[in-house]
Design a protein around this motif. Sequence first.
Motif, PDB file in Angstrom:
ATOM      1  N   UNK A 214       0.841  -1.197   0.000  1.00 37.79           N
ATOM      2  CA  UNK A 214       0.000   0.000   0.000  1.00 37.79           C
ATOM      3  C   UNK A 214       0.878   1.250   0.000  1.00 37.79           C
ATOM      4  N   UNK A 215       0.737   2.113  -1.024  1.00 40.95           N
ATOM      5  CA  UNK A 215       1.571   3.332  -1.062  1.00 40.95           C
ATOM      6  C   UNK A 215       1.157   4.295   0.040  1.00 40.95           C
ATOM      7  N   UNK A 216       2.153   4.913   0.664  1.00 38.87           N
ATOM      8  CA  UNK A 216       1.885   5.906   1.693  1.00 38.87           C
ATOM      9  C   UNK A 216       1.769   5.342   3.091  1.00 38.87           C
ATOM     10  N   UNK A 217       1.972   4.031   3.239  1.00 34.26           N
ATOM     11  CA  UNK A 217       1.899   3.416   4.563  1.00 34.26           C
ATOM     12  C   UNK A 217       3.034   3.940   5.429  1.00 34.26           C
ATOM     13  N   UNK A 218       2.707   4.422   6.615  1.00 31.83           N
ATOM     14  CA  UNK A 218       3.726   5.011   7.491  1.00 31.83           C
ATOM     15  C   UNK A 218       4.664   3.943   8.039  1.00 31.83           C
ATOM     16  N   UNK A 255      -8.068  -8.928  13.061  1.00 28.86           N
ATOM     17  CA  UNK A 255      -7.001  -8.809  14.064  1.00 28.86           C
ATOM     18  C   UNK A 255      -5.866  -7.920  13.547  1.00 28.86           C
ATOM     19  N   UNK A 256      -6.249  -6.862  12.829  1.00 29.70           N
ATOM     20  CA  UNK A 256      -5.272  -6.001  12.155  1.00 29.70           C
ATOM     21  C   UNK A 256      -4.307  -5.323  13.118  1.00 29.70           C
ATOM     22  N   UNK A 257      -4.661  -5.262  14.404  1.00 28.63           N
ATOM     23  CA  UNK A 257      -3.803  -4.597  15.379  1.00 28.63           C
ATOM     24  C   UNK A 257      -2.429  -5.228  15.512  1.00 28.63           C
ATOM     25  N   UNK A 258      -2.294  -6.483  15.048  1.00 31.45           N
ATOM     26  CA  UNK A 258      -0.980  -7.131  15.060  1.00 31.45           C
ATOM     27  C   UNK A 258      -0.124  -6.662  13.892  1.00 31.45           C
ATOM     28  N   UNK A 259      -0.769  -6.134  12.847  1.00 33.50           N
ATOM     29  CA  UNK A 259      -0.047  -5.734  11.634  1.00 33.50           C
ATOM     30  C   UNK A 259       0.095  -4.220  11.499  1.00 33.50           C
ATOM     31  N   UNK A 260      -0.987  -3.498  11.782  1.00 33.38           N
ATOM     32  CA  UNK A 260      -1.022  -2.052  11.573  1.00 33.38           C
ATOM     33  C   UNK A 260      -0.877  -1.373  12.926  1.00 33.38           C
ATOM     34  N   UNK A 261       0.089  -0.467  13.036  1.00 33.09           N
ATOM     35  CA  UNK A 261       0.492   0.037  14.350  1.00 33.09           C
ATOM     36  C   UNK A 261       0.198   1.508  14.611  1.00 33.09           C
ATOM     37  N   UNK A 262      -0.475   2.188  13.701  1.00 33.60           N
ATOM     38  CA  UNK A 262      -0.837   3.577  14.005  1.00 33.60           C
ATOM     39  C   UNK A 262      -2.124   3.952  13.273  1.00 33.60           C
ATOM     40  N   UNK A 264      -2.985   6.516  11.457  1.00 33.72           N
ATOM     41  CA  UNK A 264      -2.915   7.016  10.079  1.00 33.72           C
ATOM     42  C   UNK A 264      -2.998   5.865   9.084  1.00 33.72           C
ATOM     43  N   UNK A 265      -2.300   4.779   9.369  1.00 34.84           N
ATOM     44  CA  UNK A 265      -2.328   3.634   8.462  1.00 34.84           C
ATOM     45  C   UNK A 265      -3.685   2.945   8.474  1.00 34.84           C
ATOM     46  N   UNK A 266      -4.333   2.914   9.643  1.00 34.81           N
ATOM     47  CA  UNK A 266      -5.688   2.342   9.719  1.00 34.81           C
ATOM     48  C   UNK A 266      -6.635   3.135   8.830  1.00 34.81           C
ATOM     49  N   UNK A 267      -6.583   4.458   8.942  1.00 29.82           N
ATOM     50  CA  UNK A 267      -7.473   5.306   8.133  1.00 29.82           C
ATOM     51  C   UNK A 267      -7.164   5.168   6.649  1.00 29.82           C
ATOM     52  N   UNK A 268      -5.881   5.034   6.305  1.00 28.19           N
ATOM     53  CA  UNK A 268      -5.488   4.876   4.906  1.00 28.19           C
ATOM     54  C   UNK A 268      -6.068   3.590   4.325  1.00 28.19           C
TER      55      UNK A 268
END
Length: 280
Positions: A214-218, A255-262, A264-268
């Motif tokens: 995903x482009x722009x992922x922090x 269970x995305x909390x194990x992969x995505x850590x902030x 901004x990335x969740x909203x993206x």
Amino acid sequence: MKFQGTEKYVASDDLQMAVNAAITLQRPLLIKGEPGTGKTLLAEEMAVALDAPLISWHIKSTTKAQQGLYEYDAVSRLRDSQLGDDKVHDISNYIVKGKLWEAFESEKQAVLLIDEIDKADIEFPNDLLLELDRMEFYVYETKKRVQARFRPIIVITSNNEKELPDAFLRRCFFHYINFPDHETLSRIVDVHFPGIQQELVRDALEIFFDVRKVPGLKKKPSTSELIDWLKLLMADDLAKKVVQEKDTSQALPPLYGALVKNEQDVHLLQKLAFMARRRG
């Protein structure tokens, strides 16, 4: 003995070559790579494979190079003198050995890990140049010279938070751990979860690499985060079912909390999923 990885650590051919080259040259091995790609674990598994003691020095922003050699505990000596303790007459009782001293005194060749060197002050690497070159240092308080019995195998990790000095880099053998490809990551998963359902691994890796693209992922998810995610998936039948059915109505992986850590990335990811549904 040559390093070829271990049962718990899958090392690429390039990484094996780098480790063995550094050992042959007797130079520190400087390892860089994304967080979570196994830089620290490499030193631990090198110690296992080479049957060597592991001495770990984890660097913080306040760490000084002198602490790796020794520290003089003047406060304890002052307190003992006030209490009339006889040991104050021997200053060596107040010399606290650092991690380099431990490695130099090891009864067999040790693996010395200097972990996350880029967290320290910019002068920290330069302050260690002489000791790492000569494998000795002088204790001024006791007028004693400490020399390495055996030259330790030195592994230095960096997350590229700061640039390291050129003089320091010249003395190291450098290797960058590239993020594992699909096949290597599958082998790593098999090491952590022997007998795991391969269909689940295939579907999970497909989602995992899609998230990383995903482009722009922090912050891209790392290997260690994939391992955590798979562990959760195996314990949650509903989440496992969602992954295997590839439900595109889901904005985020289960269970995305194990992969995505902030956030901004969740909203993206939510925005991209919404756009994909509208196009569909």
